[in-house]
Design a protein around this motif. Structure first.
Motif, PDB file in Angstrom:
ATOM      1  N   ASP A  91       0.852  -1.180   0.000  1.00 23.35           N
ATOM      2  CA  ASP A  91       0.000   0.000   0.000  1.00 23.35           C
ATOM      3  C   ASP A  91       0.898   1.244   0.000  1.00 23.35           C
ATOM      4  O   ASP A  91       1.806   1.330   0.826  1.00 23.35           O
ATOM      5  CB  ASP A  91      -0.913   0.016   1.226  1.00 23.35           C
ATOM      6  N   PRO A  92       0.710   2.172  -0.933  1.00 21.98           N
ATOM      7  CA  PRO A  92      -0.300   2.174  -1.989  1.00 21.98           C
ATOM      8  C   PRO A  92       0.026   1.174  -3.081  1.00 21.98           C
ATOM      9  O   PRO A  92       1.060   0.488  -3.022  1.00 21.98           O
ATOM     10  CB  PRO A  92      -0.241   3.604  -2.516  1.00 21.98           C
ATOM     11  N   HIS A  93      -0.854   1.111  -4.070  1.00 16.88           N
ATOM     12  CA  HIS A  93      -0.612   0.223  -5.203  1.00 16.88           C
ATOM     13  C   HIS A  93       0.700   0.628  -5.878  1.00 16.88           C
ATOM     14  O   HIS A  93       0.954   1.819  -6.093  1.00 16.88           O
ATOM     15  CB  HIS A  93      -1.765   0.333  -6.206  1.00 16.88           C
ATOM     16  N   PRO A  94       1.581  -0.326  -6.194  1.00 16.25           N
ATOM     17  CA  PRO A  94       2.875   0.015  -6.792  1.00 16.25           C
ATOM     18  C   PRO A  94       2.781   0.896  -8.037  1.00 16.25           C
ATOM     19  O   PRO A  94       3.665   1.734  -8.275  1.00 16.25           O
ATOM     20  CB  PRO A  94       3.468  -1.361  -7.120  1.00 16.25           C
ATOM     21  N   ASP A  95       1.732   0.741  -8.842  1.00 18.52           N
ATOM     22  CA  ASP A  95       1.603   1.557 -10.053  1.00 18.52           C
ATOM     23  C   ASP A  95       1.599   3.041  -9.728  1.00 18.52           C
ATOM     24  O   ASP A  95       2.136   3.858 -10.481  1.00 18.52           O
ATOM     25  CB  ASP A  95       0.310   1.207 -10.797  1.00 18.52           C
ATOM     26  N   GLU A  96       0.985   3.415  -8.606  1.00 17.12           N
ATOM     27  CA  GLU A  96       0.886   4.832  -8.254  1.00 17.12           C
ATOM     28  C   GLU A  96       2.242   5.418  -7.900  1.00 17.12           C
ATOM     29  O   GLU A  96       2.492   6.599  -8.100  1.00 17.12           O
ATOM     30  CB  GLU A  96      -0.092   5.014  -7.090  1.00 17.12           C
ATOM     31  N   VAL A  97       3.132   4.602  -7.386  1.00 15.62           N
ATOM     32  CA  VAL A  97       4.469   5.074  -7.013  1.00 15.62           C
ATOM     33  C   VAL A  97       5.392   5.097  -8.229  1.00 15.62           C
ATOM     34  O   VAL A  97       6.135   6.054  -8.450  1.00 15.62           O
ATOM     35  CB  VAL A  97       5.057   4.185  -5.902  1.00 15.62           C
ATOM     36  N   VAL A  98       5.337   4.034  -9.010  1.00 16.91           N
ATOM     37  CA  VAL A  98       6.221   3.925 -10.169  1.00 16.91           C
ATOM     38  C   VAL A  98       5.774   4.851 -11.293  1.00 16.91           C
ATOM     39  O   VAL A  98       6.602   5.463 -11.979  1.00 16.91           O
ATOM     40  CB  VAL A  98       6.274   2.463 -10.659  1.00 16.91           C
ATOM     41  N   ARG A  99       4.461   4.970 -11.488  1.00 17.37           N
ATOM     42  CA  ARG A  99       3.900   5.824 -12.540  1.00 17.37           C
ATOM     43  C   ARG A  99       2.780   6.653 -11.932  1.00 17.37           C
ATOM     44  O   ARG A  99       1.593   6.285 -12.046  1.00 17.37           O
ATOM     45  CB  ARG A  99       3.371   4.970 -13.701  1.00 17.37           C
ATOM     46  N   PRO A 100       3.096   7.752 -11.246  1.00 14.32           N
ATOM     47  CA  PRO A 100       2.082   8.557 -10.554  1.00 14.32           C
ATOM     48  C   PRO A 100       0.914   8.919 -11.475  1.00 14.32           C
ATOM     49  O   PRO A 100       1.098   9.251 -12.642  1.00 14.32           O
ATOM     50  CB  PRO A 100       2.863   9.797 -10.130  1.00 14.32           C
ATOM     51  N   GLY A 101      -0.298   8.821 -10.913  1.00 12.72           N
ATOM     52  CA  GLY A 101      -1.488   9.131 -11.688  1.00 12.72           C
ATOM     53  C   GLY A 101      -2.103   7.938 -12.376  1.00 12.72           C
ATOM     54  O   GLY A 101      -3.130   8.069 -13.053  1.00 12.72           O
ATOM     55  N   THR A 102      -1.502   6.746 -12.191  1.00 14.81           N
ATOM     56  CA  THR A 102      -2.024   5.547 -12.870  1.00 14.81           C
ATOM     57  C   THR A 102      -2.630   4.554 -11.882  1.00 14.81           C
ATOM     58  O   THR A 102      -2.762   3.377 -12.206  1.00 14.81           O
ATOM     59  CB  THR A 102      -0.904   4.840 -13.670  1.00 14.81           C
ATOM     60  N   HIS A 103      -2.975   5.021 -10.688  1.00 18.70           N
ATOM     61  CA  HIS A 103      -3.534   4.123  -9.668  1.00 18.70           C
ATOM     62  C   HIS A 103      -4.776   3.431 -10.220  1.00 18.70           C
ATOM     63  O   HIS A 103      -5.744   4.089 -10.594  1.00 18.70           O
ATOM     64  CB  HIS A 103      -3.906   4.932  -8.427  1.00 18.70           C
ATOM     65  N   PRO A 104      -4.792   2.103 -10.291  1.00 13.08           N
ATOM     66  CA  PRO A 104      -5.977   1.411 -10.822  1.00 13.08           C
ATOM     67  C   PRO A 104      -7.114   1.425  -9.807  1.00 13.08           C
ATOM     68  O   PRO A 104      -6.882   1.562  -8.606  1.00 13.08           O
ATOM     69  CB  PRO A 104      -5.473  -0.018 -11.042  1.00 13.08           C
ATOM     70  N   PRO A 105      -8.357   1.293 -10.262  1.00 13.34           N
ATOM     71  CA  PRO A 105      -9.469   1.149  -9.319  1.00 13.34           C
ATOM     72  C   PRO A 105      -9.265  -0.102  -8.465  1.00 13.34           C
ATOM     73  O   PRO A 105      -8.993  -1.175  -8.987  1.00 13.34           O
ATOM     74  CB  PRO A 105     -10.692   0.997 -10.241  1.00 13.34           C
ATOM     75  N   LEU A 106      -9.394   0.049  -7.160  1.00 10.84           N
ATOM     76  CA  LEU A 106      -9.112  -1.049  -6.243  1.00 10.84           C
ATOM     77  C   LEU A 106     -10.341  -1.919  -6.023  1.00 10.84           C
ATOM     78  O   LEU A 106     -11.453  -1.430  -5.842  1.00 10.84           O
ATOM     79  CB  LEU A 106      -8.624  -0.496  -4.903  1.00 10.84           C
ATOM     80  N   LEU A 107     -10.107  -3.221  -6.011  1.00 10.10           N
ATOM     81  CA  LEU A 107     -11.176  -4.192  -5.809  1.00 10.10           C
ATOM     82  C   LEU A 107     -11.453  -4.461  -4.336  1.00 10.10           C
ATOM     83  O   LEU A 107     -12.466  -5.083  -4.005  1.00 10.10           O
ATOM     84  CB  LEU A 107     -10.818  -5.509  -6.499  1.00 10.10           C
TER      85      LEU A 107
END
Length: 313
Positions: free
Chosen positions: A55-71
């Protein structure tokens, strides 16, 4: 089950363990196979099973603004992992520093030095370390170096590989039944009940208006059958059939704000404001529609409630 926030909470005398690693958003049927295998092996070897999630989703850290909708929320994720027999869930803060660790450094500092890995079980497509350079083959090599074994579990395929991405795609078009099939249970959305326009109460269908969390995966606009759920001092173990509406209430001009509202069927005695609630989505009933009059809307809502009652019976 124990839940630790970060590696600093690992006890100094922690023994060897069976570990699995992943975001595990939704804990879908593919995740269940991996986590269940780790828990079973731990029991067989007399060890404890540990799930490392982020947490947070790795995508948000590696590529800010790309946080996927969480299930699933982090709390719900931990509950689901516990149901699979996990002894410990570690919620590891995913930071830039962590993302820049090489595969060897990650394995040594996290799996070996802190958690004393005896065996590591991951999905066969598992990637780790800086720029995702590590895979299952490298994990096995590092296991030989650091005295643990590793294996990749085949992905679950049921008319196509089950993945969080696929589930999000089904939810985005309102196919909650297909999402439930991949999850192994209904998709759930959580939130605190807040005051809305209170139009439902005025129309004879008082609804719980959920203030949902950021980045949550909300199904497409429409009307659904499902359940309204709460477990609080006021409403312990509450689970009730519900008609659920998602949308902007287009019949009423000027509202515009997207809401998630649930009507507990045939209940007008509930005081839910301030309660942390959840809705489980079972079946989509119809699209969101704009009606020419309030009377036409109420007539359609009655049909929706009757249909929801049938579908949740």
């Amino acid at each position: 089950m124990r839940r630790w926030h970060g590696l600093d909470e690992v006890p100094a005398d922690w023994g060897r363990s069976v570990i699995t690693i992943g975001v595990f958003d939704g804990v879908h049927r593919g995740h269940q196979r991996i986590v269940g295998a780790a828990a079973e092996l731990a029991r067989e070897r007399g060890l404890r099973s540990v799930v490392i999630t982020f947490d947070p989703h790795p995508d948000e850290v590696v590529r800010p603004g790309t946080h996927p909708p969480l299930l699933s929320s982090t709390r719900r994720r931990a509950e689901l992992l516990a149901e699979l027999g996990t002894d410990v869930v570690i919620l590891l803060p995913f930071t830039l520093e962590l993302s820049r660790m090489g595969p060897d450094e990650f394995v040594q500092s996290v799996l070996v030095d802190r958690l004393h890995a005896a065996h590591v079980i991951v999905g066969e497509d598992f990637r780790f370390g800086h720029k995702a350079k590590g895979d299952v083959a490298l994990l096995r090599e590092l296991g030989e170096k650091y005295d643990f074994t590793a294996e990749g579990v085949p992905l679950v395929a049921d008319g196509g590989t089950i993945s969080s991405t696929h589930i999000r795609e089904r939810l985005a078009v309102g196919d909650v039944a297909a999402a439930a099939e991949s999850l192994g249970r209904p998709h759930r959305v959580e939130g605190v009940v807040v005051r809305g326009h209170q139009r439902g109460r005025a129309l004879g269908f008082p609804t719980a208006n959920l203030e949902t969390m950021q980045h949550v995966a909300i199904p497409a606009d429409g009307v659904y059958a499902g359940h309204l759920i709460c477990d609080s001092d006021r409403y312990p173990a509450f689970r009730w059939p519900a008609a659920i509406s998602i949308g902007t209430n287009p019949t009423f001009e000027g509202e515009g704000e997207r809401t998630v509202e649930a009507y507990a069927l045939d209940r007008d005695d509930l005081d839910l404001y301030g309660e942390h609630m959840a809705v489980d989505f079972a079946v989509r009933i119809r699209d969101t529609l704009k009606f020419d009059s309030v009377e036409a809307l109420v007539e359609e809502m009655r049909r929706d409630v009757d249909r929801a009652r049938e579908l949740t019976a």
